[in-house]
Design a protein around this motif. Structure first.
Motif, PDB file in Angstrom:
ATOM      1  N   LYS A 137     -53.551 -44.802-115.723  1.00 31.94           N
ATOM      2  CA  LYS A 137     -52.948 -44.679-117.058  1.00 31.94           C
ATOM      3  C   LYS A 137     -52.109 -43.408-117.155  1.00 31.94           C
ATOM      4  CE  LYS A 137     -56.607 -47.237-119.459  1.00 31.94           C
ATOM      5  NZ  LYS A 137     -57.746 -47.155-120.415  1.00 31.94           N
ATOM      6  N   LEU A 138     -52.609 -42.319-116.581  1.00 36.09           N
ATOM      7  CA  LEU A 138     -51.853 -41.065-116.597  1.00 36.09           C
ATOM      8  C   LEU A 138     -50.553 -41.209-115.809  1.00 36.09           C
ATOM      9  CD1 LEU A 138     -54.678 -38.402-116.062  1.00 36.09           C
ATOM     10  CD2 LEU A 138     -53.514 -38.996-118.190  1.00 36.09           C
ATOM     11  N   ILE A 139     -50.614 -41.920-114.688  1.00 37.90           N
ATOM     12  CA  ILE A 139     -49.403 -42.135-113.895  1.00 37.90           C
ATOM     13  C   ILE A 139     -48.395 -42.961-114.684  1.00 37.90           C
ATOM     14  CG2 ILE A 139     -48.486 -43.257-111.823  1.00 37.90           C
ATOM     15  CD1 ILE A 139     -51.125 -42.561-110.431  1.00 37.90           C
ATOM     16  N   ALA A 140     -48.864 -44.033-115.325  1.00 36.15           N
ATOM     17  CA  ALA A 140     -47.959 -44.878-116.110  1.00 36.15           C
ATOM     18  C   ALA A 140     -47.331 -44.090-117.257  1.00 36.15           C
ATOM     19  CB  ALA A 140     -48.720 -46.090-116.650  1.00 36.15           C
ATOM     20  N   ALA A 141     -48.125 -43.276-117.937  1.00 35.53           N
ATOM     21  CA  ALA A 141     -47.594 -42.455-119.030  1.00 35.53           C
ATOM     22  C   ALA A 141     -46.574 -41.446-118.511  1.00 35.53           C
ATOM     23  CB  ALA A 141     -48.737 -41.744-119.750  1.00 35.53           C
ATOM     24  N   SER A 142     -46.824 -40.887-117.341  1.00 34.34           N
ATOM     25  CA  SER A 142     -45.894 -39.925-116.751  1.00 34.34           C
ATOM     26  C   SER A 142     -44.558 -40.587-116.439  1.00 34.34           C
ATOM     27  CB  SER A 142     -46.487 -39.325-115.476  1.00 34.34           C
ATOM     28  OG  SER A 142     -47.669 -38.610-115.743  1.00 34.34           O
ATOM     29  N   VAL A 143     -44.607 -41.798-115.918  1.00 30.22           N
ATOM     30  CA  VAL A 143     -43.367 -42.526-115.601  1.00 30.22           C
ATOM     31  C   VAL A 143     -42.565 -42.774-116.875  1.00 30.22           C
ATOM     32  CG1 VAL A 143     -42.437 -44.707-114.746  1.00 30.22           C
ATOM     33  CG2 VAL A 143     -44.274 -43.583-113.506  1.00 30.22           C
ATOM     34  N   VAL A 144     -43.245 -43.203-117.944  1.00 36.24           N
ATOM     35  CA  VAL A 144     -42.549 -43.464-119.208  1.00 36.24           C
ATOM     36  C   VAL A 144     -41.913 -42.183-119.750  1.00 36.24           C
ATOM     37  CG1 VAL A 144     -42.875 -44.130-121.621  1.00 36.24           C
ATOM     38  CG2 VAL A 144     -43.990 -45.436-119.809  1.00 36.24           C
ATOM     39  N   LEU A 145     -42.649 -41.086-119.735  1.00 37.13           N
ATOM     40  CA  LEU A 145     -42.098 -39.816-120.225  1.00 37.13           C
ATOM     41  C   LEU A 145     -40.931 -39.346-119.370  1.00 37.13           C
ATOM     42  CD1 LEU A 145     -45.365 -37.866-121.162  1.00 37.13           C
ATOM     43  CD2 LEU A 145     -43.566 -38.610-122.727  1.00 37.13           C
ATOM     44  N   PHE A 146     -41.043 -39.539-118.053  1.00 36.11           N
ATOM     45  CA  PHE A 146     -39.946 -39.143-117.167  1.00 36.11           C
ATOM     46  C   PHE A 146     -38.678 -39.938-117.483  1.00 36.11           C
ATOM     47  CE2 PHE A 146     -37.499 -39.761-113.253  1.00 36.11           C
ATOM     48  CZ  PHE A 146     -37.239 -38.434-112.912  1.00 36.11           C
ATOM     49  N   VAL A 147     -38.824 -41.242-117.704  1.00 38.01           N
ATOM     50  CA  VAL A 147     -37.666 -42.075-118.028  1.00 38.01           C
ATOM     51  C   VAL A 147     -37.055 -41.649-119.355  1.00 38.01           C
ATOM     52  CG1 VAL A 147     -36.942 -44.425-118.611  1.00 38.01           C
ATOM     53  CG2 VAL A 147     -38.467 -44.040-116.671  1.00 38.01           C
TER      54      VAL A 147
ATOM     55  N   TYR B 207     -52.125 -34.945-112.377  1.00 38.47           N
ATOM     56  CA  TYR B 207     -51.561 -35.899-113.327  1.00 38.47           C
ATOM     57  C   TYR B 207     -51.592 -35.332-114.744  1.00 38.47           C
ATOM     58  CZ  TYR B 207     -52.566 -38.789-109.262  1.00 38.47           C
ATOM     59  OH  TYR B 207     -52.640 -39.282-107.986  1.00 38.47           O
ATOM     60  N   GLN B 208     -52.650 -34.610-115.078  1.00 40.82           N
ATOM     61  CA  GLN B 208     -52.709 -33.971-116.393  1.00 40.82           C
ATOM     62  C   GLN B 208     -51.586 -32.955-116.546  1.00 40.82           C
ATOM     63  OE1 GLN B 208     -57.295 -33.399-115.800  1.00 40.82           O
ATOM     64  NE2 GLN B 208     -56.855 -32.832-117.903  1.00 40.82           N
ATOM     65  N   ALA B 209     -51.356 -32.152-115.511  1.00 42.11           N
ATOM     66  CA  ALA B 209     -50.291 -31.156-115.563  1.00 42.11           C
ATOM     67  C   ALA B 209     -48.926 -31.828-115.704  1.00 42.11           C
ATOM     68  CB  ALA B 209     -50.328 -30.278-114.315  1.00 42.11           C
ATOM     69  N   THR B 210     -48.725 -32.940-115.007  1.00 35.84           N
ATOM     70  CA  THR B 210     -47.451 -33.657-115.103  1.00 35.84           C
ATOM     71  C   THR B 210     -47.213 -34.157-116.519  1.00 35.84           C
ATOM     72  OG1 THR B 210     -47.624 -34.353-112.794  1.00 35.84           O
ATOM     73  CG2 THR B 210     -46.110 -35.590-114.184  1.00 35.84           C
ATOM     74  N   ILE B 211     -48.272 -34.716-117.141  1.00 34.21           N
ATOM     75  CA  ILE B 211     -48.162 -35.173-118.532  1.00 34.21           C
ATOM     76  C   ILE B 211     -47.768 -34.010-119.436  1.00 34.21           C
ATOM     77  CG2 ILE B 211     -49.511 -35.951-120.520  1.00 34.21           C
ATOM     78  CD1 ILE B 211     -48.898 -38.270-118.833  1.00 34.21           C
ATOM     79  N   LYS B 212     -48.402 -32.864-119.267  1.00 33.25           N
ATOM     80  CA  LYS B 212     -48.113 -31.710-120.097  1.00 33.25           C
ATOM     81  C   LYS B 212     -46.654 -31.279-119.963  1.00 33.25           C
ATOM     82  CE  LYS B 212     -52.776 -29.698-120.039  1.00 33.25           C
ATOM     83  NZ  LYS B 212     -52.967 -29.537-121.492  1.00 33.25           N
ATOM     84  N   ILE B 213     -46.160 -31.210-118.739  1.00 32.60           N
ATOM     85  CA  ILE B 213     -44.801 -30.732-118.501  1.00 32.60           C
ATOM     86  C   ILE B 213     -43.767 -31.694-119.082  1.00 32.60           C
ATOM     87  CG2 ILE B 213     -43.105 -30.245-116.693  1.00 32.60           C
ATOM     88  CD1 ILE B 213     -45.480 -29.236-114.982  1.00 32.60           C
ATOM     89  N   LEU B 214     -43.954 -32.973-118.831  1.00 32.40           N
ATOM     90  CA  LEU B 214     -43.002 -33.958-119.347  1.00 32.40           C
ATOM     91  C   LEU B 214     -43.063 -34.060-120.867  1.00 32.40           C
ATOM     92  CD1 LEU B 214     -43.495 -36.755-116.664  1.00 32.40           C
ATOM     93  CD2 LEU B 214     -41.530 -35.233-116.909  1.00 32.40           C
ATOM     94  N   LEU B 215     -44.266 -33.997-121.420  1.00 24.59           N
ATOM     95  CA  LEU B 215     -44.404 -34.044-122.877  1.00 24.59           C
ATOM     96  C   LEU B 215     -43.837 -32.777-123.507  1.00 24.59           C
ATOM     97  CD1 LEU B 215     -45.471 -35.670-125.261  1.00 24.59           C
ATOM     98  CD2 LEU B 215     -47.679 -34.532-124.975  1.00 24.59           C
ATOM     99  N   GLY B 216     -44.030 -31.638-122.852  1.00 22.37           N
ATOM    100  CA  GLY B 216     -43.455 -30.392-123.361  1.00 22.37           C
ATOM    101  C   GLY B 216     -41.944 -30.453-123.429  1.00 22.37           C
ATOM    102  N   ALA B 217     -41.310 -31.048-122.419  1.00 22.89           N
ATOM    103  CA  ALA B 217     -39.855 -31.190-122.422  1.00 22.89           C
ATOM    104  C   ALA B 217     -39.392 -32.069-123.581  1.00 22.89           C
ATOM    105  CB  ALA B 217     -39.390 -31.772-121.085  1.00 22.89           C
ATOM    106  N   ALA B 218     -40.104 -33.176-123.816  1.00 19.12           N
ATOM    107  CA  ALA B 218     -39.725 -34.087-124.897  1.00 19.12           C
ATOM    108  C   ALA B 218     -39.946 -33.455-126.270  1.00 19.12           C
ATOM    109  CB  ALA B 218     -40.523 -35.388-124.779  1.00 19.12           C
ATOM    110  N   LEU B 219     -41.073 -32.764-126.442  1.00 18.37           N
ATOM    111  CA  LEU B 219     -41.365 -32.137-127.738  1.00 18.37           C
ATOM    112  C   LEU B 219     -40.392 -31.004-128.045  1.00 18.37           C
ATOM    113  CD1 LEU B 219     -45.275 -32.043-127.849  1.00 18.37           C
ATOM    114  CD2 LEU B 219     -43.710 -33.555-129.068  1.00 18.37           C
TER     115      LEU B 219
ATOM    116  N   SER C  65     -62.680 -43.503-113.474  1.00 18.04           N
ATOM    117  CA  SER C  65     -61.774 -42.413-113.106  1.00 18.04           C
ATOM    118  C   SER C  65     -60.453 -42.963-112.581  1.00 18.04           C
ATOM    119  CB  SER C  65     -62.421 -41.518-112.044  1.00 18.04           C
ATOM    120  OG  SER C  65     -63.615 -40.942-112.523  1.00 18.04           O
ATOM    121  N   ARG C  66     -60.544 -44.009-111.745  1.00 20.89           N
ATOM    122  CA  ARG C  66     -59.323 -44.610-111.202  1.00 20.89           C
ATOM    123  C   ARG C  66     -58.474 -45.210-112.325  1.00 20.89           C
ATOM    124  NH1 ARG C  66     -58.846 -49.685-110.514  1.00 20.89           N
ATOM    125  NH2 ARG C  66     -61.083 -50.014-110.193  1.00 20.89           N
ATOM    126  N   ALA C  67     -59.110 -45.900-113.277  1.00 17.08           N
ATOM    127  CA  ALA C  67     -58.367 -46.495-114.393  1.00 17.08           C
ATOM    128  C   ALA C  67     -57.653 -45.409-115.202  1.00 17.08           C
ATOM    129  CB  ALA C  67     -59.310 -47.292-115.285  1.00 17.08           C
TER     130      ALA C  67
END
Length: 316
Positions: free
Chosen positions: A156-166, A240-252, A150-152
């Motif tokens: 990974k979700l945090i790292a993906a969120s940072v990349v999408l934010f950048v 973290y899942q919600a953050t991924i969704k929001i950032l990915l939604g902005a990019a898409l 779960s921690r791993a």
């Protein structure tokens, strides 16, 4: 005190209560005395993990590695095992022990089979202890490894969120400083050209599309929140899942509007007004649900291993 500390503290209190309930040790049962000492030592480790104070930098490092959380859980599990093993019999504890082991071990696991077939008094107490301890340790080890998984996944979700934010930030800055580099206007031979902020391209077009795409993604995140089950896992993924969704939604949304402007959907989708263009940005942002649904399913499987749920009737 965070949720995992509350859960660990309550179970630690139960360990100490069970240890006190054992009464004075039998001077002839040296093995029981050793298990009591193990329980006390592991309980002290759990106390240290719960109440440990660190500098801000070390706190961040501990949060990322999760070592204090997982050390607390492993020591708590060892303390619980030691309290059970310190007793002079397992007749009253067998139903609970079997249920706990059944949560993590398969039906054909030999350690689970040995525990379920155990009949108190059939073997010497030392052999009964070995059977019980072996089964409990196998069960707790599987739970502890699930915590590490779960921690791993969280990291990974945090790292993906940072990349999408950048990426989103770079797109917004480029669109603001060089409006023509990322065209957000859509037009065709039959329909007039429309832009997010009006009839002409503007520096805020990319930001506006990203905001509307993020809004569409927020709608899917709300659905995720509504269907999410309560979790006792030390790692909670939903934020973290919600953050991924929001950032990915902005990019898409940006990518989708570029596709509309490039004529990829000519003959299928026509954008005749500014309102239609903005609506498509919201829809494209929500469409990230197609991709993140796989992530949601995988996260559910990981979390189910970290917080075992009772098997439904008829399931194996």
């Amino acid at each position: 005190m965070t949720d995992w500390r509350l859960v660990v503290q309550s179970r630690l209190d139960r360990v100490r209560a069970d240890l006190a309930a054992l009464g004075p040790p039998d001077p002839l049962d040296l093995e029981s005395q050793q298990w009591r000492e193990v329980a006390r030592q592991e309980a002290a480790v759990v106390d240290d993990m719960i109440n440990r104070e660190e500098s801000r930098l070390k706190t961040v490092a501990s949060w990322w590695s999760g070592w204090h959380i997982e050390r607390a859980w492993r020591s708590l599990h060892e303390a619980e095992i030691a309290v059970v093993a310190a007793g002079d019999g397992f007749l009253g504890r067998l139903p609970g022990l079997k249920a706990r082991v059944a949560e993590n071990l398969d039906e054909d696991d030999p350690r689970r089979v040995a525990l379920e077939e155990l009949r108190p008094g059939e073997f010497p107490l030392s052999i009964e202890r070995e059977i019980v301890v072996d089964a409990l340790r196998a069960s707790f080890d599987k739970s502890d490894f699930a915590h590490a998984g779960s921690r791993a996944l969280r990291n990974k979700l945090i790292a993906a969120s940072v990349v999408l934010f950048v990426v989103n930030t770079l797109l917004g800055v480029i669109g603001w400083t060089q409006p023509g580099w990322i065209p957000m206007c859509v037009g065709s031979e039959r329909l007039p050209t429309v832009c997010p902020s009006g009839k002409a391209a503007a520096g805020a077009d990319v930001w506006l599309i990203q905001v509307l795409g993020a809004f569409g993604a927020i709608l899917s995140a709300v659905v995720l929140l509504l269907r999410r089950r309560p979790s006792l896992s030390p790692y909670v993924m939903i934020g973290y899942q919600a953050t991924i969704k929001i950032l990915l939604g902005a990019a898409l949304a940006v990518i989708g509007i570029l596709a509309l402007g490039a004529g990829v959907t000519t003959g299928l989708i026509g954008v005749a007004s500014q309102a239609a263009l903005l609506l498509w940005a919201v829809i494209l942002g929500y469409s990230q649900q197609i991709a993140t649904r796989l992530l949601d399913s995988y996260t559910d499987r990981v979390m189910d291993q970290a917080r075992p749920l009772p098997r439904l009737e008829g399931q194996r």
